[in-house]
Design a protein around this motif. Structure first.
Motif, PDB file in Angstrom:
ATOM      1  N   PRO A  24      51.595  46.747  38.593  1.00 27.33           N
ATOM      2  CA  PRO A  24      51.267  46.191  39.789  1.00 27.33           C
ATOM      3  C   PRO A  24      51.890  47.032  40.917  1.00 27.33           C
ATOM      4  N   TYR A  25      51.686  46.640  41.896  1.00 23.07           N
ATOM      5  CA  TYR A  25      52.057  47.118  43.468  1.00 23.07           C
ATOM      6  C   TYR A  25      51.463  46.215  44.543  1.00 23.07           C
ATOM      7  N   VAL A  26      52.316  45.743  45.236  1.00 25.76           N
ATOM      8  CA  VAL A  26      51.857  45.134  46.382  1.00 25.76           C
ATOM      9  C   VAL A  26      52.195  45.884  47.659  1.00 25.76           C
ATOM     10  N   PHE A  27      51.333  45.817  48.442  1.00 27.41           N
ATOM     11  CA  PHE A  27      51.341  46.635  50.033  1.00 27.41           C
ATOM     12  C   PHE A  27      50.806  45.960  50.876  1.00 27.41           C
ATOM     13  N   GLY A  28      51.688  45.127  51.676  1.00 28.47           N
ATOM     14  CA  GLY A  28      51.231  44.378  52.970  1.00 28.47           C
ATOM     15  C   GLY A  28      50.457  43.248  52.242  1.00 28.47           C
ATOM     16  N   LYS A  29      49.309  42.911  52.387  1.00 26.29           N
ATOM     17  CA  LYS A  29      48.612  41.588  52.050  1.00 26.29           C
ATOM     18  C   LYS A  29      47.678  42.234  50.753  1.00 26.29           C
ATOM     19  N   ASN A  30      47.762  43.324  50.306  1.00 23.41           N
ATOM     20  CA  ASN A  30      47.255  43.839  49.098  1.00 23.41           C
ATOM     21  C   ASN A  30      47.868  43.780  47.777  1.00 23.41           C
ATOM     22  N   PHE A  31      47.049  43.277  46.690  1.00 25.07           N
ATOM     23  CA  PHE A  31      47.539  43.339  45.495  1.00 25.07           C
ATOM     24  C   PHE A  31      46.652  44.329  44.719  1.00 25.07           C
ATOM     25  N   ASP A  53      34.860  45.795  33.499  1.00 22.08           N
ATOM     26  CA  ASP A  53      35.418  45.191  34.909  1.00 22.08           C
ATOM     27  C   ASP A  53      35.864  43.808  34.991  1.00 22.08           C
ATOM     28  N   GLN A  54      35.319  42.889  33.804  1.00 15.82           N
ATOM     29  CA  GLN A  54      35.819  41.642  33.789  1.00 15.82           C
ATOM     30  C   GLN A  54      37.139  41.608  33.199  1.00 15.82           C
ATOM     31  N   LYS A  55      37.542  42.299  31.962  1.00 15.55           N
ATOM     32  CA  LYS A  55      38.816  42.620  31.630  1.00 15.55           C
ATOM     33  C   LYS A  55      40.171  43.023  32.337  1.00 15.55           C
ATOM     34  N   LYS A  56      39.497  43.955  33.625  1.00 14.10           N
ATOM     35  CA  LYS A  56      40.375  44.503  34.572  1.00 14.10           C
ATOM     36  C   LYS A  56      40.650  43.190  35.424  1.00 14.10           C
ATOM     37  N   ALA A  57      39.720  42.421  35.952  1.00 14.43           N
ATOM     38  CA  ALA A  57      39.977  41.233  36.657  1.00 14.43           C
ATOM     39  C   ALA A  57      40.912  40.451  36.149  1.00 14.43           C
ATOM     40  N   ASP A  58      40.450  40.079  34.727  1.00 18.68           N
ATOM     41  CA  ASP A  58      41.300  39.091  33.955  1.00 18.68           C
ATOM     42  C   ASP A  58      42.724  39.712  33.984  1.00 18.68           C
ATOM     43  N   LEU A  59      43.078  40.781  33.829  1.00 16.70           N
ATOM     44  CA  LEU A  59      44.402  41.294  33.753  1.00 16.70           C
ATOM     45  C   LEU A  59      45.123  40.952  35.003  1.00 16.70           C
ATOM     46  N   MET A  68      48.054  38.481  34.175  1.00 14.61           N
ATOM     47  CA  MET A  68      49.552  39.148  33.724  1.00 14.61           C
ATOM     48  C   MET A  68      50.234  39.077  35.139  1.00 14.61           C
ATOM     49  N   HIS A  69      49.457  38.806  36.382  1.00 17.49           N
ATOM     50  CA  HIS A  69      50.381  38.842  37.867  1.00 17.49           C
ATOM     51  C   HIS A  69      49.755  37.747  38.644  1.00 17.49           C
ATOM     52  N   ARG A  70      50.013  36.467  38.144  1.00 17.99           N
ATOM     53  CA  ARG A  70      49.160  35.438  38.877  1.00 17.99           C
ATOM     54  C   ARG A  70      49.882  35.280  40.042  1.00 17.99           C
ATOM     55  N   ASP A  71      51.315  35.430  40.244  1.00 17.38           N
ATOM     56  CA  ASP A  71      52.034  35.231  41.464  1.00 17.38           C
ATOM     57  C   ASP A  71      51.659  36.089  42.368  1.00 17.38           C
ATOM     58  N   LEU A  72      51.706  37.453  42.058  1.00 15.99           N
ATOM     59  CA  LEU A  72      51.475  38.580  42.943  1.00 15.99           C
ATOM     60  C   LEU A  72      49.938  38.496  43.604  1.00 15.99           C
ATOM     61  N   HIS A  73      49.069  38.474  42.573  1.00 19.14           N
ATOM     62  CA  HIS A  73      47.697  38.248  42.795  1.00 19.14           C
ATOM     63  C   HIS A  73      47.319  37.208  43.648  1.00 19.14           C
ATOM     64  N   GLY A  74      48.073  35.965  43.434  1.00 19.79           N
ATOM     65  CA  GLY A  74      47.496  34.620  44.184  1.00 19.79           C
ATOM     66  C   GLY A  74      48.236  34.660  45.511  1.00 19.79           C
ATOM     67  N   PHE A  98      44.006  40.632  49.460  1.00 19.88           N
ATOM     68  CA  PHE A  98      42.893  41.594  48.788  1.00 19.88           C
ATOM     69  C   PHE A  98      43.492  41.908  47.524  1.00 19.88           C
ATOM     70  N   THR A  99      42.587  42.122  46.633  1.00 24.20           N
ATOM     71  CA  THR A  99      43.014  42.741  45.168  1.00 24.20           C
ATOM     72  C   THR A  99      42.092  43.868  44.930  1.00 24.20           C
ATOM     73  N   HIS A 100      42.922  45.064  44.571  1.00 26.25           N
ATOM     74  CA  HIS A 100      42.248  46.211  43.890  1.00 26.25           C
ATOM     75  C   HIS A 100      42.592  46.679  42.471  1.00 26.25           C
ATOM     76  N   VAL A 101      41.695  47.172  41.898  1.00 30.08           N
ATOM     77  CA  VAL A 101      42.039  47.680  40.651  1.00 30.08           C
ATOM     78  C   VAL A 101      41.741  48.991  40.639  1.00 30.08           C
TER      79      VAL A 101
END
Length: 185
Positions: free
Chosen positions: A134-141, A152-158, A162-168, A172-175
């Motif tokens: 994981p990597y957080v940059f500004g408003k981006n996870f 694609d679904q498994k990537k989103a699930d990960l 795995m990173h509920r707090d950072l993602h939440g 924006f989210t990028h994989v």
């Protein structure tokens, strides 16, 4: 690759030269910014042992010479990427994502680069103990993963599991994935 078999030669020396040219081109074209992120998305050595074969299936793969040579080239190339980026940016975030062909060696390569820059406070080498970094940059996870065996679904699930707090906390989210055998959007 041997030209008699494939039509052209390709070895570690050619690969290092071509990668240096490509990375320098990308750094030169990058817009002005405080931070540059460099992410190697896996399978950088294309093998994970002294044997020239994939670790899981045992498929024989083309590699150039001895593993020690490949490791030396990889470390020199990755260290050079970070060094060049530091010439134009105040901070560099570097990561090596563990691929399915060189998972163990990429863990080691990451540690080598961490040690190479341990006294340089402007460099942050992300921990790749987990294959999904994981990597957080500004408003981006951003979740960097090699992506093998992940749809694609498994990537989103990960990203969420795995990173509920950072993602939440991100707007924006990028994989990002490196294991692409065809286009996927």
């Amino acid at each position: 690759a041997y030209d008699k078999e494939t039509g052209s030669n390709w070895d570690s020396q050619i690969a290092e030269q071509q990668h240096r040219i490509a990375v320098q081109n990308l750094i030169d074209r990058a817009p002005e910014a405080e931070t540059m992120e460099i992410c190697v998305l896996g399978d950088s050595l294309h093998r994970d042992s002294l044997k020239a074969m994939t670790p899981g299936s045992g498929n024989i793969v083309d590699v150039d010479g001895r593993l020690s040579r490949s490791l030396r080239v990889a470390v020199r190339l990755f260290r050079g990427m970070v060094t060049e980026a530091l010439k134009t940016h105040n901070k560099v975030v570097f990561s090596i994502i563990r691929g399915n062909h060189s998972e163990t060696l990429e863990l080691c390569l990451s540690m080598m680069i961490q040690i190479a820059f341990e006294n340089e406070p402007r460099v942050n080498v992300l921990d790749n103990t987990c294959k999904h970094v994981p990597y957080v940059f500004g408003k981006n996870f951003i979740l960097n993963t090699h992506g093998d065996r992940l749809n694609d679904q498994k990537k989103a699930d990960l990203a969420v599991a795995m990173h509920r707090d950072l993602h939440g906390a991100a707007a924006f989210t990028h994989v990002r994935c490196g294991h692409l055998h065809h286009s996927s959007m």
